[in-house]
Each structure stands twice: as C-alpha cells, then as structure tokens.
Design a protein around this motif. Structure first.
Motif, PDB file in Angstrom:
ATOM      1  N   SER A  72       0.876  -1.053   0.182  1.00 15.41           N
ATOM      2  CA  SER A  72      -0.262  -0.146  -0.057  1.00 15.41           C
ATOM      3  C   SER A  72       0.741   1.351   0.000  1.00 15.41           C
ATOM      4  O   SER A  72       0.529   2.195  -0.675  1.00 15.41           O
ATOM      5  N   GLN A  73       2.069   1.240   0.610  1.00 16.57           N
ATOM      6  CA  GLN A  73       2.729   2.547   0.651  1.00 16.57           C
ATOM      7  C   GLN A  73       3.319   2.465  -0.736  1.00 16.57           C
ATOM      8  O   GLN A  73       3.559   3.807  -0.988  1.00 16.57           O
ATOM      9  N   ASP A  74       3.789   1.477  -1.284  1.00 21.18           N
ATOM     10  CA  ASP A  74       4.428   1.408  -2.480  1.00 21.18           C
ATOM     11  C   ASP A  74       3.521   2.054  -3.460  1.00 21.18           C
ATOM     12  O   ASP A  74       3.801   2.745  -4.516  1.00 21.18           O
ATOM     13  N   ILE A  75       2.185   1.937  -3.374  1.00 16.00           N
ATOM     14  CA  ILE A  75       1.212   2.440  -4.420  1.00 16.00           C
ATOM     15  C   ILE A  75       1.313   3.944  -4.312  1.00 16.00           C
ATOM     16  O   ILE A  75       1.494   4.725  -5.517  1.00 16.00           O
ATOM     17  N   VAL A  76       1.472   4.706  -2.956  1.00 13.97           N
ATOM     18  CA  VAL A  76       1.557   6.027  -2.997  1.00 13.97           C
ATOM     19  C   VAL A  76       2.950   6.649  -3.443  1.00 13.97           C
ATOM     20  O   VAL A  76       2.834   7.373  -4.303  1.00 13.97           O
ATOM     21  N   ASN A  77       4.054   5.955  -3.297  1.00 10.61           N
ATOM     22  CA  ASN A  77       5.185   6.450  -3.589  1.00 10.61           C
ATOM     23  C   ASN A  77       5.510   6.171  -4.991  1.00 10.61           C
ATOM     24  O   ASN A  77       6.209   6.957  -5.507  1.00 10.61           O
ATOM     25  N   LYS A  78       5.376   5.124  -5.624  1.00 14.03           N
ATOM     26  CA  LYS A  78       5.283   4.895  -7.090  1.00 14.03           C
ATOM     27  C   LYS A  78       4.683   5.780  -7.872  1.00 14.03           C
ATOM     28  O   LYS A  78       5.088   5.968  -8.745  1.00 14.03           O
ATOM     29  N   PHE A  79       3.475   6.032  -7.290  1.00 10.84           N
ATOM     30  CA  PHE A  79       2.660   6.883  -8.134  1.00 10.84           C
ATOM     31  C   PHE A  79       3.420   8.217  -8.146  1.00 10.84           C
ATOM     32  O   PHE A  79       3.630   8.820  -9.333  1.00 10.84           O
ATOM     33  N   ILE A  80       3.579   8.837  -7.073  1.00 10.74           N
ATOM     34  CA  ILE A  80       4.088  10.210  -6.786  1.00 10.74           C
ATOM     35  C   ILE A  80       5.491  10.415  -7.444  1.00 10.74           C
ATOM     36  O   ILE A  80       5.701  11.296  -8.113  1.00 10.74           O
ATOM     37  N   ASP A  81       6.396   9.302  -7.463  1.00 10.58           N
ATOM     38  CA  ASP A  81       7.781   9.242  -8.082  1.00 10.58           C
ATOM     39  C   ASP A  81       7.746   8.962  -9.478  1.00 10.58           C
ATOM     40  O   ASP A  81       8.754   8.892 -10.180  1.00 10.58           O
ATOM     41  N   GLN A  82       6.377   8.449  -9.866  1.00 10.82           N
ATOM     42  CA  GLN A  82       6.349   8.268 -11.490  1.00 10.82           C
ATOM     43  C   GLN A  82       7.274   6.812 -11.783  1.00 10.82           C
ATOM     44  O   GLN A  82       8.038   6.947 -12.504  1.00 10.82           O
ATOM     45  N   LYS A  83       7.276   5.962 -10.707  1.00  8.20           N
ATOM     46  CA  LYS A  83       8.016   4.915 -10.866  1.00  8.20           C
ATOM     47  C   LYS A  83       7.529   3.430 -11.698  1.00  8.20           C
ATOM     48  O   LYS A  83       8.084   2.645 -11.623  1.00  8.20           O
ATOM     49  N   ASN A  84       6.249   3.610 -12.074  1.00 10.32           N
ATOM     50  CA  ASN A  84       5.483   2.739 -12.363  1.00 10.32           C
ATOM     51  C   ASN A  84       5.835   2.454 -13.995  1.00 10.32           C
ATOM     52  O   ASN A  84       6.033   3.518 -14.726  1.00 10.32           O
ATOM     53  N   ASP A  85       5.778   1.207 -14.618  1.00 12.89           N
ATOM     54  CA  ASP A  85       6.139   1.166 -15.919  1.00 12.89           C
ATOM     55  C   ASP A  85       4.759   0.996 -16.702  1.00 12.89           C
ATOM     56  O   ASP A  85       4.515   0.568 -17.735  1.00 12.89           O
ATOM     57  N   PHE A  86       3.846   1.557 -15.971  1.00 13.88           N
ATOM     58  CA  PHE A  86       2.319   1.475 -16.633  1.00 13.88           C
ATOM     59  C   PHE A  86       1.757   2.703 -16.278  1.00 13.88           C
ATOM     60  O   PHE A  86       1.975   3.437 -15.275  1.00 13.88           O
ATOM     61  N   THR A  87       0.367   3.109 -16.588  1.00 10.26           N
ATOM     62  CA  THR A  87      -0.135   4.394 -16.241  1.00 10.26           C
ATOM     63  C   THR A  87      -1.520   4.001 -15.487  1.00 10.26           C
ATOM     64  O   THR A  87      -2.448   3.287 -15.844  1.00 10.26           O
ATOM     65  N   PRO A  88      -1.251   4.155 -14.132  1.00  7.72           N
ATOM     66  CA  PRO A  88      -2.590   3.904 -13.393  1.00  7.72           C
ATOM     67  C   PRO A  88      -3.748   4.670 -13.578  1.00  7.72           C
ATOM     68  O   PRO A  88      -3.827   5.708 -14.126  1.00  7.72           O
ATOM     69  N   THR A  89      -4.753   3.887 -13.348  1.00  2.43           N
ATOM     70  CA  THR A  89      -6.290   4.668 -13.606  1.00  2.43           C
ATOM     71  C   THR A  89      -6.907   4.764 -12.128  1.00  2.43           C
ATOM     72  O   THR A  89      -7.126   5.871 -11.815  1.00  2.43           O
ATOM     73  N   VAL A  90      -6.772   3.721 -11.352  1.00  6.58           N
ATOM     74  CA  VAL A  90      -7.433   3.579 -10.181  1.00  6.58           C
ATOM     75  C   VAL A  90      -6.612   3.087  -9.168  1.00  6.58           C
ATOM     76  O   VAL A  90      -5.870   2.131  -9.449  1.00  6.58           O
ATOM     77  N   LEU A  91      -6.412   3.745  -8.033  1.00  2.00           N
ATOM     78  CA  LEU A  91      -5.680   3.480  -6.713  1.00  2.00           C
ATOM     79  C   LEU A  91      -6.591   2.785  -5.768  1.00  2.00           C
ATOM     80  O   LEU A  91      -7.562   3.623  -5.283  1.00  2.00           O
ATOM     81  N   ILE A  92      -6.070   1.743  -5.239  1.00  2.00           N
ATOM     82  CA  ILE A  92      -6.838   0.996  -4.002  1.00  2.00           C
ATOM     83  C   ILE A  92      -5.792   0.617  -2.964  1.00  2.00           C
ATOM     84  O   ILE A  92      -5.639  -0.577  -2.877  1.00  2.00           O
TER      85      ILE A  92
END
Length: 372
Positions: A72-92
């Motif tokens: 769950s903390q990774d969800i926040v950090n990776k979105f803010i830091d743009q560390k995902n290799d995909f484009t999120p639509t919904v975060l849960i």
C-alpha cells in the motif's frame, strides 16, 4: 405473386441480419473502442478483485480491467515518483489515509487535484494478530493479546524464557516492511501507543527513547520483512512454528487463509484481536494524471460495481467486512464467520482506531530507517 413473396422474404431476411448486426455492435467489443482501466491495489484485495474482474468484463465487454498489485505504501510512493512502467487509472491502497497522503503530496508538487472524484470506500478490515495455537496459549493467557508479552519474548529471544518449551527455540515475530506496507505502520503505531500508555494514535512522540529502543528491538528481530501483508501470511504459513510464531496481519486474509494453514502445518493458527485495534478501509480513487475523461468514466463504472451488494458479498467471502452495514456477514454463502475459526469474532469488543495519519506514517518510516 411468387416474385412478390420472394422479395418480402428477402427483405425480412435482410432486416433480421441488420438487427443481429446491431445487437452485435451493441454488446460485443469494438476494436479500437475498448477502454483499458488499470487498477493498482494492495495485495490483500488480490483474490476478490481477480474474481470480480471477470464478472465485470462480462457485463461491460468494452471495458478491460488490468489489475496490478503492490504494497500500500508502494502504491503512493511509486505514483508520486512516477516509478511505474504503466499508467494507473484507479488506486486502491489498504487505507484511505494513504490516499490523503498522496493527495497532499501530489497537490504540493503539481498545484492541482490528484483525483477526479471523492475516493470511495470498497471494503473494511481490522488489524489482528495470529499465532500457532500451542504457542499462543503460552504467550497470551486467556486469549488476550499483549504487546508487552511480545516485546518480552523478543528481548529474551527464547521461548523457554517466557514459559514455552525449550525445543521451540527462538521466538520469531513477523511484520511487513513499514516503509512499504500499511499493516506494519499500523502495528508499530499501536505498539508505541501501548508502550507510552497513550490514547491518541496521532500524538505519539517517536523521539522518546523508549520508542527508539522498541523499534530497534523489532528491527533486529524481523529479518527481511515482506513488502505486503498477504505475502507475509503466505510465508508465515509456509515457514510454520520455529521460523514464524506470531504476526500482525489483516483480519480479512487471516480468515481467508486459515484453512490453508491447517493443511500446511497440521494445526491452524489462531486469531487474536488487538485492543485497541485499527480499522483500515480499502478506498478507491480515480487519478487525473494521464487519464482522460472517457477512461475515468469507465473506471467509475468499475468502482461503483465494487460497492454494489452482490460484489460486497464476494468481499465478505474473502474475510472483509462490507461497507454496506445492511449485509449480515453470517448469511453470506461460504462466509468465514460461519467456519468456527479459532478466535474469530463478528463483533469484537476491542476499541477501533483509524490508521495513523500522514505525519505519523512519516515519523514511523523515518525512525525505522535510521534505527539499527
């Protein structure tokens, strides 16, 4: 006359073909028009979401759901830091408080709103402890969980020092990584409250030497903590007694994986309710970043779908408490609350607190990282 009848038959056949084609266009995915909604969720929701994904796509063939799972903390950090290799639509993430953190960080960096709409609660659960029954009986007399007893066993590092059998060896407590997972953050927050005899979860002095010592004791005892709670529980079951004795996890996965623990280890674990405990509410938010309005509308359909009664009953089957209070968890088919799981309670008497706020989470992470 024959020619007229033939023309009428041809027209009827043509009309029927047009109707069939129109229905096909209405209900079948149209290449180029299908929308993909990327859902990034905490791992504790993986099983019910994978089941519900198929049902939703069957009912909405022009919307494809792409599920991703992180701590769950990774969800926040990776979105803010743009560390995902995909484009999120919904975060849960597991807790709505983490979305508050994300919203504040995003607005500070971008001077704009992070989400399309107000985040929506999806499912609820409580933080609990689990222990293999024989060892829990020794450590927690009368089935009352105690942070001080866990700390005493960790300091002694020996079951024999706290009344257990010498053959049990060292005492092994397990939590997730507090820098990546909500359950560990909530656990350490409750532990600090108990240590300081505090009543407010968001008013803890993490510079207090007693808390620094506590974090040091826990960190030395917890080897390579997992990144998420469901991974922790799977490892707990696989390792069994002598490698994993007591852990803090979500009630939902403790209930849904209880039968698995009995198959793997012969005797299943028992659930212990913390008092006070933390209620975490898995909450969905549709992000604005790189998400157009059409995709956002498709995402809203999925979020609304998850909150409907039939889908809420699926969450109950996986040990979650519904956001719809009109659902009786005992009446749901295959409900874990009807399986006589040791320690499980429908209405536990424990006081329920919210998850730690953004400031508290930050303090917990900083102290954990700098503690030896």
């Amino acid at each position: 006359m024959k020619k007229t009848n033939s023309k009428l038959q041809n027209r009827a056949f043509t009309s029927a073909c047009i109707i069939v084609a129109a229905l096909g266009l209405a209900y079948a995915p149209i290449p180029g028009l299908q929308q993909t909604v990327v859902i990034v969720s905490g791992t504790e929701l993986q099983a019910p979401l994978e089941q519900l994904e198929a049902k939703f796509e069957q009912e909405n063939p022009n919307i494809k759901i792409d599920l991703k799972f992180q701590g769950s903390q990774d969800i926040v950090n990776k979105f803010i830091d743009q560390k995902n290799d995909f484009t999120p639509t919904v975060l849960i993430p597991a807790s709505g408080e983490l979305l508050d953190e994300l919203s504040q960080r995003y607005q500070a960096q971008n001077n704009s709103e992070a989400f399309y709409n107000q985040p929506q609660p999806i499912a609820k659960t409580l933080l609990v402890a689990i222990a293999w029954s024989e060892r829990g009986n020794v450590l927690f007399p009368n089935n009352q969980f105690s942070w001080s007893r866990v700390e005493q066993a960790m300091q002694a590092n020996s079951w024999s020092a706290v009344g257990g059998q010498k053959s049990w060896g060292s005492f092994d407590f397990v939590i997730t990584d507090p820098t990546r997972s909500n359950s560990a953050q909530a656990s350490l927050n409750l532990w600090a409250m108990s240590k300081l005899n505090a009543s407010n979860p968001n008013n803890i002095d993490y510079n207090n030497p007693a808390i620094t010592t506590l974090f040091s004791t826990v960190k030395k005892s917890v080897y390579q903590p997992p990144r998420s709670t469901d991974i922790l529980l799977q490892e707990f079951i696989t390792r069994g007694p002598n490698d994993a004795d007591v852990a803090t996890v979500y009630e939902s996965i403790a209930l849904s994986r209880w039968q698995q623990s009995g198959k793997n280890q012969g005797k299943p674990y028992q659930i212990y309710y913390l008092n006070p405990t933390v209620e975490t509410v898995a909450t969905a938010a549709i992000v604005r970043q790189n998400v157009d309005s059409g995709t956002a509308n498709a995402a809203q359909k999925f979020v609304d779908f998850l909150t409907q009664s039939e889908q809420q009953k699926v969450f109950v089957q996986y040990g979650f408490r519904p956001t719809n209070n009109n659902i009786d968890v005992r009446s749901v088919p295959n409900s874990p609350w009807s399986q006589n799981i040791p320690g499980a309670e429908i209405n536990p008497s424990a006081k329920t607190l919210p998850a730690p706020n953004q400031k508290g989470i930050g303090e917990i992470q900083r102290l954990w990282q700098r503690t030896n």
